[in-house]
Design a protein around this motif. Sequence first.
Motif, short mmCIF file in Angstrom:
data_model
loop_
_atom_site.label_atom_id
_atom_site.label_comp_id
_atom_site.label_asym_id
_atom_site.label_seq_id
_atom_site.Cartn_x
_atom_site.Cartn_y
_atom_site.Cartn_z
N SER A 71 0.83 -1.21 0.00
CA SER A 71 0.00 0.00 0.00
C SER A 71 0.86 1.25 0.00
O SER A 71 0.60 2.21 -0.74
N SER A 72 1.91 1.25 0.81
CA SER A 72 2.81 2.42 0.86
C SER A 72 3.56 2.60 -0.45
O SER A 72 3.68 3.72 -0.95
N LEU A 73 4.04 1.49 -1.00
CA LEU A 73 4.77 1.57 -2.26
C LEU A 73 3.85 2.06 -3.38
O LEU A 73 4.24 2.91 -4.19
N ARG A 74 2.65 1.55 -3.44
CA ARG A 74 1.70 1.95 -4.48
C ARG A 74 1.35 3.43 -4.36
O ARG A 74 1.31 4.16 -5.36
N ALA A 75 1.11 3.89 -3.13
CA ALA A 75 0.77 5.31 -2.92
C ALA A 75 1.94 6.21 -3.34
O ALA A 75 1.75 7.24 -3.98
N TRP A 76 3.17 5.79 -2.98
CA TRP A 76 4.33 6.60 -3.35
C TRP A 76 4.50 6.66 -4.87
O TRP A 76 4.77 7.73 -5.44
N LEU A 77 4.33 5.50 -5.54
CA LEU A 77 4.46 5.47 -6.99
C LEU A 77 3.41 6.36 -7.65
O LEU A 77 3.72 7.12 -8.58
N GLN A 78 2.17 6.28 -7.20
CA GLN A 78 1.12 7.09 -7.80
C GLN A 78 1.38 8.58 -7.61
O GLN A 78 1.22 9.37 -8.54
N ASN A 79 1.78 8.96 -6.42
CA ASN A 79 2.05 10.38 -6.16
C ASN A 79 3.22 10.88 -7.01
O ASN A 79 3.18 11.99 -7.55
N ASP A 80 4.26 10.06 -7.13
CA ASP A 80 5.43 10.48 -7.90
C ASP A 80 5.12 10.54 -9.40
O ASP A 80 5.52 11.49 -10.08
N LEU A 81 4.38 9.55 -9.90
CA LEU A 81 4.10 9.51 -11.34
C LEU A 81 3.14 10.61 -11.76
O LEU A 81 3.15 11.03 -12.93
N ASN A 82 2.31 11.08 -10.84
CA ASN A 82 1.35 12.12 -11.18
C ASN A 82 1.96 13.53 -11.15
O ASN A 82 1.34 14.48 -11.59
N ARG A 83 3.17 13.64 -10.62
CA ARG A 83 3.83 14.95 -10.57
C ARG A 83 4.48 15.27 -11.91
O ARG A 83 4.94 14.38 -12.62
N GLN A 84 4.50 16.54 -12.25
CA GLN A 84 5.09 16.97 -13.51
C GLN A 84 6.58 16.64 -13.53
O GLN A 84 7.12 16.18 -14.54
N GLU A 85 7.25 16.91 -12.43
CA GLU A 85 8.68 16.63 -12.32
C GLU A 85 8.87 15.32 -11.55
O GLU A 85 9.43 15.28 -10.45
N SER A 86 8.38 14.24 -12.12
CA SER A 86 8.48 12.94 -11.47
C SER A 86 9.94 12.52 -11.35
O SER A 86 10.67 12.49 -12.34
N SER A 87 10.36 12.22 -10.13
CA SER A 87 11.75 11.79 -9.93
C SER A 87 12.00 10.46 -10.62
O SER A 87 13.10 10.22 -11.15
N LEU A 88 11.00 9.61 -10.64
CA LEU A 88 11.16 8.31 -11.29
C LEU A 88 11.35 8.48 -12.79
O LEU A 88 12.20 7.82 -13.41
#
Length: 423
Positions: free
Chosen positions: A308-325
Motif C-alpha cells: 500500500s505504501s509503495l503503491r501510494a508513493w508510486l502514484q504520487n510520484d508519477l502524477n507529478r510533472q517533475e516525477s523523480s522516477l
Amino acid sequence: MPADLTKEQELRNAKIFALSLFLAAATTFVITLFCPPNVWILGLKAVSEAAMVGALADWFAVVALFRRVPIPVVSRHTAIIPRNQTAIASNLALFVKEKFLDPDSIVALIRRHDPAGLISRWLIERENADRLGVYLIRLLQGGLKITDDARIQAFLKDAFDTMIDKLDLTSASATLLDSLTKDGRHQELLDALILRCIDYLDEPGTREMIAAQLAQWLKRRHPIAEKIAPTEWLGENTADQVAKIVNDILNAIVQDKGHELRKKFDALTASFILVLKQDPETARKAEAFKQYIKNDAVFAGYIEDIWSSLRAWLQNDLNRQESSLRLNLGAAGSWIGQAIDKDQALRASLNGHMENIARALAPEFSEFLTRHIRDTVNAWDAREMSRQIELNIGKDLQYIRINGTLVGGLVGLLLFLFTRLVG
C-alpha cells in the motif's frame, strides 16, 4: 483507398491490357482471312496466328493456377493452388523455417547488425532515453490502475510465508556463528566490547551513577552506619575503586590472549553453536518462532502495508510533472547507452548473449511459427486463398500473357521468314 481495392484495380487493368493484345491479334488474323494473299498479308497472318496461340497458351497457364478450366483431360491439372493447399502450407512453413528462422541465420543477422551498438547509440540521444522513460512510466501507470491490491498483498504474504518455511533458523544461525568465530573473529568482538566497557566506566557520569547507587544501597542495608558515616563520600570513593578494579580486570583480559575468561567464552560459543546444530528442543523453538511470525496479525498487516505504501508513493510520484522516477529513468537510459557505447568488450558480451539466446530459442520459436503458418494457411478457404494470392501476384502473372502474345508473334514472324527462305 483500401489496399485490396487498389490491388483489384491493378489486377483488372493488367488483365484488360493482356486481353486487348489478344483481341488485337485475333482481329488482325480475321482481317487477313479476307484480304488478297500476298507476302505482307501472309506474314501478318502468321504473326497474328502465332500471337493468338501464345496468348491462349499463357492464359491457360495463368488461369490454371487459380481456378478450374473445364477442358477434357487437362482439367484435372488446373486449379493448382486450391488443390494443393495443404502442400503449399507445409512448403511455405518449411521455407520460412529453413531460410529465415534457423539459428545460423539469426546469429548471422545479429553479427551483421551489432544490436548492442544500435541500442547504445539510440539511448545516447537523451531525447530517446527520455521517450523510453515516458513509455515505461505510462506502462507502470497503466499497471497500477489494473492491479488488484488484495491479490498482490496476498501474493506478498504467501511469498514471505514460503521464504520463512524454507528458512532453517537453527542451521542459518549456526552457520552465521561459525563464520563469525572463524579465525578468532569472536575474540575481536569481545575485545571491542571490553574496550567499550572501559570507556564507559571512565566517563564521569558513570562514576556518579555508581556512587549514587552505592549510597542508596548503604542507606537501605545499613541505616545506622549511614547516620554515622558520610554516605556520599563513601559512595564516591567506593565508585572510583570499583571502576578502577573493573578496569584493571578488563585490561588484563584485553592484554592476555590466553586469559581464562577468553577460554570460557570460546567454550560457551562452541557449545551454543553445537546446540543450534543438534539440539531438537532448539529446533522446535525455532519452528515455533517461524509459525508465530507467519500467523502474527500485526506482522501480516505490516506486509500488506508495504504494498500500500509503495503503491501510494508510486502514484504520487508519477502524477507529478517533475516525477523523480521519470527523470531517473531517462538519466539511467542515457547512462546505459553511453556505458555500452564506450565499452567494446561489453558490447561484444551483450551481442554474444543475444547469440546464445537466439541459438537456444530459435528451434522452439521456429517450430511454433512454422506450425502457426501451416495451420493458418490450411484454415483458409481454398477460394479465398487463391483470391489473395492472385491479388498479390496476379498482376505480375498477367505479364506472362502479355509476353506470351508478343513472343508468340515474334516466333510466328521468324518461322514465316524461315519458310519463305527455305521455300
